[in-house]
Every structure is written in C-alpha cells, then in structure tokens.
Design an enzyme around this catalytic site. Structure first.
Site, PDB file in Angstrom:
ATOM      1  N   VAL A 148      -5.052   0.323  -7.892  1.00 42.69           N
ATOM      2  CA  VAL A 148      -4.163   1.017  -6.963  1.00 42.69           C
ATOM      3  C   VAL A 148      -3.586  -0.004  -5.990  1.00 42.69           C
ATOM      4  O   VAL A 148      -4.313  -0.564  -5.158  1.00 42.69           O
ATOM      5  CB  VAL A 148      -4.912   2.128  -6.202  1.00 42.69           C
ATOM      6  CG1 VAL A 148      -3.933   2.895  -5.309  1.00 42.69           C
ATOM      7  CG2 VAL A 148      -5.594   3.080  -7.173  1.00 42.69           C
ATOM      8  N   CYS A 192      -0.005  -2.748  -6.401  1.00 43.80           N
ATOM      9  CA  CYS A 192       0.406  -3.843  -7.291  1.00 43.80           C
ATOM     10  C   CYS A 192       1.297  -4.828  -6.536  1.00 43.80           C
ATOM     11  O   CYS A 192       2.309  -5.281  -7.047  1.00 43.80           O
ATOM     12  CB  CYS A 192       1.126  -3.283  -8.532  1.00 43.80           C
ATOM     13  SG  CYS A 192       1.288  -4.473  -9.892  1.00 43.80           S
ATOM     14  N   GLY A 193       0.885  -5.117  -5.301  1.00 49.81           N
ATOM     15  CA  GLY A 193       1.614  -6.108  -4.512  1.00 49.81           C
ATOM     16  C   GLY A 193       1.134  -7.502  -4.833  1.00 49.81           C
ATOM     17  O   GLY A 193       0.862  -7.832  -5.997  1.00 49.81           O
ATOM     18  N   GLY A 202     -11.202 -15.065   0.569  1.00 46.43           N
ATOM     19  CA  GLY A 202     -10.404 -15.193  -0.650  1.00 46.43           C
ATOM     20  C   GLY A 202     -11.264 -15.530  -1.850  1.00 46.43           C
ATOM     21  O   GLY A 202     -12.135 -14.764  -2.251  1.00 46.43           O
ATOM     22  N   LYS A 243     -13.506  -9.844   9.345  1.00 46.21           N
ATOM     23  CA  LYS A 243     -14.296 -10.566   8.346  1.00 46.21           C
ATOM     24  C   LYS A 243     -15.695 -10.905   8.847  1.00 46.21           C
ATOM     25  O   LYS A 243     -16.674 -10.772   8.101  1.00 46.21           O
ATOM     26  CB  LYS A 243     -13.541 -11.840   7.938  1.00 46.21           C
ATOM     27  CG  LYS A 243     -12.219 -11.551   7.220  1.00 46.21           C
ATOM     28  CD  LYS A 243     -11.395 -12.813   7.029  1.00 46.21           C
ATOM     29  CE  LYS A 243     -10.070 -12.501   6.350  1.00 46.21           C
ATOM     30  NZ  LYS A 243      -9.197 -13.700   6.255  1.00 46.21           N
ATOM     31  N   GLY A 257      -4.165 -15.864  -0.604  1.00 45.33           N
ATOM     32  CA  GLY A 257      -3.230 -16.136  -1.680  1.00 45.33           C
ATOM     33  C   GLY A 257      -3.506 -15.283  -2.894  1.00 45.33           C
ATOM     34  O   GLY A 257      -4.601 -14.746  -3.090  1.00 45.33           O
TER      35      GLY A 257
END
EC number: 1.1.1.3
Length: 431
Positions: free
Chosen positions: A9, A11-12, A133, A204, A302
C-alpha cells in the site's frame, strides 16, 4: 513451498523501490529462502506508478483499504503519516495479516496500541526500515544484542541535518546556505522542519528506546532541539579551541536505573568515530554490557536502502520469523523517562556581550553561584551579532542549574543576544 503473498500500500519512492526489488530480485530471493515472494496487489491513487513498474493491472488498486479484501499473507504500509496509514495498518492487523512498515511517526506515536492489536490477532508488526534506512539496527537490537543490557545508543539518524552540519563544518558556510544546497540536491524538503528541528530523529530514537529498554516511549517524551541556531563560528571554535565536532545526536541511555531520551546538537570529541560520519550517511553507536561498543553505519534514507530494509522484514515473515517486539513490553515493567531538567552534562556556552571590562567576571560569578564549574573560557576579538562572543565550556552540571544561570546571565545589561547552549558528550576518543 507455497508462495508468500504481500500486498503493498503506497507506491511512491519507497513503495516503488520495494516493488522494483521484488520483481527484479524475485528469483534470487526464492533461491535464498526456498520460497517465492509474490506481489498480491499494489494500492496507490496514482495507479500508473505501479503499472509503469510492470505490476499487472488486475493487481493494481486505487484504494488501500479496499485492496485489503484481496488475499495476502502480509501487508506492507508505505504511505507515511498517521492518517490513512494508521487505518490501513489497523485494518490489516484486524484481518489477521502481518504488517511491515517504514513509518516511524506512526510507530513512535501509536506503537503501543498497534503492537497490542498485533498481539491480540496473533500477527507481527515489523519495522526494520523505520530507523536508519538500510542499516539493520532494529534487527540488531531485537535479536543480535538480545542478551545485552543496552547501556546507551548514540545515533546520527537524520541525513538532512547531518549533511547541513557537514557542509557548515567543511566549508564554513551558514545554516541557511547549507539548507538551501540540501534542498537543491533533494536532501531536504521544501519545508525542512521535521529534519532540521529534530522531530524526525525524535520519532526514530523513541523507537530505539522502546526496543532497548522494554517500555513504550512516545515522541512527546523525547527532549528535542534542532540545529537552526548553530553558527559557523560555533563549529570553528568547537574544533579549533576544544577539539569537538558538532552533530545532531539522538541519544538514549541508562542513568541510575532510569532512561534519558533526547535529540539535540551535541559536541563530541573529533577523534570519536561518530565525528567522522558525514554527509547524508547515518550511524548508530550502541553500547551493550557484554558486547561492548558496536557501530551500524550506512545510507539512512533513499529508495533502494529503505526498500532493502522493508524486504528484509518480508523475508523474515516468509521464513516464519513472526515475532515483532519483546514480550516484556506488555508486562508493565516501565523504566522511568527522566525529565530534561534532570539531565547532567558538560556544556558549551556562547554569550554575545558588549566589549566592556568585567564581562567575564560577571558571567563567571553567576555560574559559580549556581555551582557550575568552568572548564575553559575565551573571548574572541571579533564583532559578532552586535557584540563579541564569549565562550565557555563547563564541567558536568545539571541542566536545571544551567537553565537558571543562563536566565540570570541573559538579563545582564552587557548581554545583547540570548545565550547559545550546546550539550557535550564526552565520549571516549577513538579513531
């Protein structure tokens, strides 16, 4: 073995990276885990993004909630934010689907209720990509370091802020110039608030503290300060006079049986390995009682690195590794989170004062009244912001005492601007 079916869910940037990775490296994954991972559906209002990546049109949906009706083993939420993303995660968990997410804000603010929902429905909520990441720090805390009492975590976990501070340090440019360059290169958003004011890092470190200390920590419990007030002069003085580098550190540590959770500009010895983490790279320096010191370093954001972390969670689920968080989180044994005024640290203080005799003595007198011991002091013979900079570092002192002293010093008629305060972490120097 049957395929493991995942619904994606969003799709960027990251979602598209996950789709691309699963399609391009699907055979490699099958060979490594002995089971194929199949895309059951992709949901995104901009359907063309999924279609352009080669997803069959019958598997592409415009609505994430509606897509959950399709058969799948796990749902990957990559929308971001805490609105529709929260609804998707809740609905997926209620339907008995495992969930994988990279959504640090969602976990930091609503982690407790979502993990309880996952537990009630016998499924997992996995989140490796939420911090660092492509750096596997979540898995390290959850598994590799499970036998250790975590004494401290020091993280450079926002690449935008780290890029800005690196440019200011290496080139002597202002915060505004470095931010503009970061925006032009695509490292900073048009509205950089979350990054430069420390809130992204706060999300975070709340997640890392939750894992490290087996108690749910929310963003609102994190002490947060950003990097806007740092000047090239502070960075130069820190390096040339005191041997420190300046980083936006996210810190959580055990102190007398309680925990501190904070994000702020921090001066650290230039010889410490964290001081050499530059540009958009991230690093987490973790201290365990048995393992000692460990470092996790790599690209913290990224498309590809984050997609790699998301797929690592999918693979974990496909292999049957379905636990998500320590059981102790649900047993009510909560370590207390210390208030900011209870912190004790060494401090860097930059006063902007009129160039008059006796200024240093007045400042020192007030610091002494509050039992704050000066380690080093200097006055720069340059014009700065309507005055001259008077700089001091202190021996360890309570933050409450520092706050009271600064309030009194800033009221002096010789002080022309509010005092800049930066905490110092006297980490053991090591190359």
């Amino acid at each position: 073995m049957d395929s493991f079916k995942v619904g994606i869910v969003g799709c960027g940037t990251v979602g598209g990276g996950v789709v691309k990775l699963l399609l391009e490296n699907g055979e490699l994954i099958r060979e490594r885990i002995g089971r194929p991972v199949e895309i059951a559906f992709v949901a995104d209002p901009q359907r063309e993004r999924a279609l352009a990546l080669g997803v069959p049109k019958e598997k592409v949906f415009p609505d994430g909630i509606e897509a959950l009706k399709a058969d799948c083993d796990a749902v990957v939420e990559l929308i971001g934010g805490t609105g529709i993303a929260k609804r998707v995660v809740e609905e997926a968990l209620k339907k008995g689907r495992h969930v994988v997410t990279a959504n640090k804000a969602l976990l930091a603010d609503y982690g407790e209720e979502l993990f309880r929902l996952a537990k009630e429905n016998g499924v997992s909520l996995k989140f490796e990509a939420s911090v660092g990441g492509g750096i596997p720090v979540i898995k390290a805390l959850r598994e590799g370091l499970a036998g250790n009492r975590i004494e401290a975590i020091y993280g450079i976990i926002n690449g935008t802020a780290n890029f800005i501070l690196t440019q200011m340090s290496q080139r002597g440019i202002s915060f505004e110039e470095a931010l503009k360059e970061a925006q032009e290169l695509g490292y900073a958003e048009a509205d950089p608030t979350l990054d430069v004011d420390g809130y992204d890092a706060a999300h975070k470190i709340a997640i890392l503290a939750t894992l490290a200390y087996c108690r749910f920590v929310k963003t609102e419990q994190v002490f947060v300060r950003g990097i806007r007030e740092i000047t090239p002069l502070d960075i130069e003085i820190a390096r040339e006079e005191f041997g420190y580098g300046v980083k936006l550190l996210a810190i959580t540590k055990l102190v007398n049986g309680e925990i501190e959770v904070r994000v702020h500009p921090t001066m650290i010895p230039e010889n410490h390995i964290l001081a050499s983490v530059n540009g958009v790279f991230n690093a987490c320096f973790v201290e365990g009682d048995f393992v000692g010191e460990t470092l996790f370093y790599g690209k913290g954001a990224g498309r590809e690195p984050t997609a790699s972390a998301v797929v690592s969670d999918i693979v974990d689920l496909a292999l049957g590794n379905t636990y998500a968080v320590p059981e102790c989180l649900f047993k009510g044994e909560n370590l207390r989170v210390r208030e900011p005024e209870e912190f004790t640290s060494s401090f860097y203080l930059r006063f902007t004062a009129l160039d008059r005799p006796g200024v240093l003595a007045k400042i020192a007198s007030i610091l002494g009244k509050h039992n704050i011991s000066i380690k080093m002091a200097l006055q720069k013979s340059i014009e700065f912001d309507g005055g001259v900079p008077v700089v001091m570092t202190t021996h360890p002192a309570p933050k409450k005492a520092i706050s009271l002293a600064i309030k009194e010093i800033d009221a002096l008629d010789v002080i022309v601007k509010p005092t800049f305060v930066c905490m110092i972490e006297e980490l053991e120097e090591r190359a």
